[in-house]
Design an enzyme around this catalytic site. Sequence first.
Site, short mmCIF file in Angstrom:
data_model
loop_
_atom_site.label_atom_id
_atom_site.label_comp_id
_atom_site.label_asym_id
_atom_site.label_seq_id
_atom_site.Cartn_x
_atom_site.Cartn_y
_atom_site.Cartn_z
N THR A 34 0.82 -1.22 0.00
CA THR A 34 0.00 0.00 0.00
C THR A 34 0.84 1.26 0.00
OG1 THR A 34 -0.12 0.08 2.42
CG2 THR A 34 -1.83 -1.19 1.27
N CYS A 38 2.13 2.95 9.55
CA CYS A 38 1.14 3.07 10.63
C CYS A 38 1.79 2.88 12.00
CB CYS A 38 0.05 2.00 10.48
SG CYS A 38 -0.84 2.00 8.92
N CYS A 42 -2.81 0.75 15.00
CA CYS A 42 -3.71 1.19 13.93
C CYS A 42 -4.86 0.19 13.73
CB CYS A 42 -2.95 1.36 12.62
SG CYS A 42 -3.97 2.01 11.28
N ARG A 45 -6.85 -2.86 8.47
CA ARG A 45 -6.78 -4.29 8.23
C ARG A 45 -5.35 -4.80 8.41
NH1 ARG A 45 -8.55 -7.09 2.47
NH2 ARG A 45 -8.07 -9.26 3.03
N ARG A 67 4.04 6.79 2.97
CA ARG A 67 3.34 7.98 3.46
C ARG A 67 2.54 7.62 4.71
NH1 ARG A 67 -1.99 7.23 1.52
NH2 ARG A 67 -2.05 6.18 -0.51
N CYS A 69 -0.33 7.04 7.48
CA CYS A 69 -1.73 6.60 7.48
C CYS A 69 -2.63 7.74 7.98
CB CYS A 69 -1.87 5.39 8.39
SG CYS A 69 -3.56 4.84 8.67
N CYS A 72 -4.49 6.30 11.75
CA CYS A 72 -3.79 6.32 13.04
C CYS A 72 -2.86 7.51 13.20
CB CYS A 72 -3.02 5.02 13.24
SG CYS A 72 -1.64 4.78 12.09
#
Length: 358
Positions: A34, A38, A42, A45, A67, A69, A72
Amino acid sequence: MKPATTTLTDRHWNAICQRDSNADSRFLYGVISTGIFCRPSCPSRRPRQENVRIFNDAKAAMEAGFRPCQRCRPVSAFSSAVTETVIELCRYIEQSPSIPNLATLSHHCGWSRHHLQRQFKSVTGLSPRDYGLAVRRRRLEVQLHPTARVTDAMYAAGVTSSSQRYSRGKSILGMPPGQFRSAGRGSTIRVALAQCSLGSLLVAESDQGICAISLGDDPEGLLAEFQSRFSGADVEGPDSNLNDRVSQVVTLIEQPHQCHALPLDIRGTAFQQRVWKALQAVPPGSTLSYQALADAIGQPGAARAVASACAANRLAVAVPCHRIVRRDGGLSGYRWGVDRKRELLEREAKSCADTEQQ
């Protein structure tokens, strides 16, 4: 005594699975599928374990092309409005076919170019361009698996010009994409593990020279991190020549003024290699700031890029990034631990004083 990036352990993975908020202050995790990083707590998923990368702080995660999240908010030291705009800019940079310039980013978010550059750096520690390069590096690392076609991987990473694929890929990765894809495949690398006064020591040597010098708390962790970087290489134990190199590296640590001209296989971008070459010119007992090192290579506006190059160094003591300090003389970060950096500098200062008295 932690590096900016850390090998995923059962302790990290258990904290992520349990969404342990007590671990939020200890590490962050990025998900390569992705491009987001995080906190352990967090609520998003749970990722696949093989896609997880561990970082000790947000800056290290951003430098790796991830980058923050939006759920969170692992970057929380700044006002939410500024942070949200920067996160949106990160997403825009990721989705752009080429790295957008400041004028394009300014038009996108409504900030002036100067304000944008300043706020982006205040949140991420990077310039927008450096973040764009980090994103493309992360994508290339993911795409360049052993069965991938280099041209397909380059296109997926955002390098669409056929005339730039080799040069741009080499600039981003520090080596030709095909060589990176092979992860050392077809090459033989000899590895030795030893102990020194700073803990465990790993020294690895290719046919071109020493390609890794690492310090750590346990030899298994050093070996695991090395094998993840050179997974395609034929790894062998030390021969007599490498044992001699290990002795020379230990001497650099224990008696810094007894310098040895070690043959080095330095793998990095052209800019990184300029920084590392300048570092090798800093004598034992001396220190420089990031700004002074940027001045030394003739790029006074590149202090942050110089700091990133220092952080990317994989050759402890041979490329002496421990001699770089803040402008006020305070200790900045060190891949192999700030305590080790302090000890190295203290030894060099003492060795220098002893030499002057003789």
